[in-house]
Motif scaffolding. Structure first.
Motif, short mmCIF file in Angstrom:
data_model
loop_
_atom_site.label_atom_id
_atom_site.label_comp_id
_atom_site.label_asym_id
_atom_site.label_seq_id
_atom_site.Cartn_x
_atom_site.Cartn_y
_atom_site.Cartn_z
N LEU A 9 -68.24 18.61 -54.58
CA LEU A 9 -67.01 17.88 -54.28
C LEU A 9 -65.91 18.85 -53.87
N LEU A 10 -65.78 19.95 -54.58
CA LEU A 10 -64.77 20.94 -54.25
C LEU A 10 -65.00 21.51 -52.85
N LYS A 11 -66.24 21.77 -52.51
CA LYS A 11 -66.56 22.28 -51.17
C LYS A 11 -66.17 21.27 -50.10
N ALA A 12 -66.45 20.00 -50.33
CA ALA A 12 -66.10 18.95 -49.37
C ALA A 12 -64.58 18.81 -49.24
N ALA A 18 -59.08 22.13 -44.87
CA ALA A 18 -59.02 23.02 -43.70
C ALA A 18 -58.77 22.21 -42.42
N ALA A 19 -59.42 21.05 -42.31
CA ALA A 19 -59.22 20.21 -41.14
C ALA A 19 -57.79 19.69 -41.08
N GLU A 20 -57.23 19.32 -42.22
CA GLU A 20 -55.85 18.83 -42.23
C GLU A 20 -54.86 19.94 -41.90
N HIS A 21 -55.13 21.16 -42.39
CA HIS A 21 -54.28 22.30 -42.01
C HIS A 21 -54.29 22.48 -40.49
N ALA A 22 -55.47 22.38 -39.89
CA ALA A 22 -55.59 22.53 -38.44
C ALA A 22 -54.83 21.42 -37.71
N ALA A 23 -54.93 20.20 -38.21
CA ALA A 23 -54.24 19.08 -37.57
C ALA A 23 -52.73 19.25 -37.66
N VAL A 24 -52.23 19.65 -38.83
CA VAL A 24 -50.79 19.87 -38.99
C VAL A 24 -50.32 20.96 -38.02
N TYR A 46 -48.20 13.43 -37.34
CA TYR A 46 -47.90 14.68 -38.04
C TYR A 46 -47.60 14.41 -39.51
N ASP A 47 -46.74 13.43 -39.76
CA ASP A 47 -46.39 13.09 -41.14
C ASP A 47 -47.60 12.61 -41.93
N ALA A 48 -48.48 11.83 -41.30
CA ALA A 48 -49.68 11.34 -41.97
C ALA A 48 -50.61 12.49 -42.34
N HIS A 49 -50.79 13.43 -41.43
CA HIS A 49 -51.65 14.58 -41.72
C HIS A 49 -51.05 15.47 -42.81
N ARG A 50 -49.73 15.63 -42.81
CA ARG A 50 -49.09 16.42 -43.87
C ARG A 50 -49.30 15.75 -45.23
N ALA A 51 -49.18 14.44 -45.27
CA ALA A 51 -49.37 13.71 -46.54
C ALA A 51 -50.81 13.86 -47.03
N ARG A 52 -51.79 13.75 -46.11
CA ARG A 52 -53.20 13.93 -46.50
C ARG A 52 -53.45 15.36 -46.95
N ALA A 55 -52.08 15.76 -50.46
CA ALA A 55 -52.94 15.07 -51.43
C ALA A 55 -54.21 15.88 -51.70
N LEU A 56 -54.78 16.45 -50.65
CA LEU A 56 -55.98 17.27 -50.82
C LEU A 56 -55.69 18.54 -51.61
N VAL A 57 -54.53 19.14 -51.40
CA VAL A 57 -54.14 20.31 -52.18
C VAL A 57 -54.13 19.96 -53.66
N ARG A 58 -53.56 18.80 -54.00
CA ARG A 58 -53.52 18.38 -55.41
C ARG A 58 -54.93 18.15 -55.95
N GLU A 59 -55.79 17.52 -55.16
CA GLU A 59 -57.16 17.26 -55.61
C GLU A 59 -57.94 18.55 -55.84
N VAL A 60 -57.78 19.51 -54.94
CA VAL A 60 -58.46 20.80 -55.10
C VAL A 60 -57.98 21.49 -56.36
N ARG A 61 -56.68 21.50 -56.58
CA ARG A 61 -56.14 22.12 -57.79
C ARG A 61 -56.62 21.42 -59.05
N ASP A 62 -56.67 20.08 -59.00
CA ASP A 62 -57.13 19.32 -60.16
C ASP A 62 -58.57 19.65 -60.54
#
Length: 67
Positions: A9-12, A18-24, A46-52, A55-62
């Motif tokens: 899950l963490l790898k996914a 990484a994809a969201e960073h590229a999109a932003v 842009y705003d939608a990708h930043r929000a995703r 959220a992914l940053v929080r999930e990875v940290r969790d």
């Protein structure tokens, strides 16, 4: 959750992050070059990708990962 499942899950999540960073980044580049007629659409995406991304940053940290 097993350690193996958590690692998968963490790898996914890291790949999605990484994809969201590229999109932003991409929308940041496009935003400076896009015409006014599509600027609101680009800003919304842009705003939608930043929000995703956030959220992914929080999930990875969790899960104990480093975004």
């Amino acid at each position: 959750m097993s350690d193996e499942a958590k690692a998968g899950l963490l790898k996914a999540l890291q790949a999605a992050l990484a994809a969201e960073h590229a999109a932003v980044y991409g929308y940041g580049v496009v935003g400076g070059r896009i015409g006014r007629q599509r600027l609101a659409e680009a800003r919304s995406a842009y705003d939608a990708h930043r929000a995703r991304r956030d959220a992914l940053v929080r999930e990875v940290r969790d899960l104990g990962g480093a975004p």
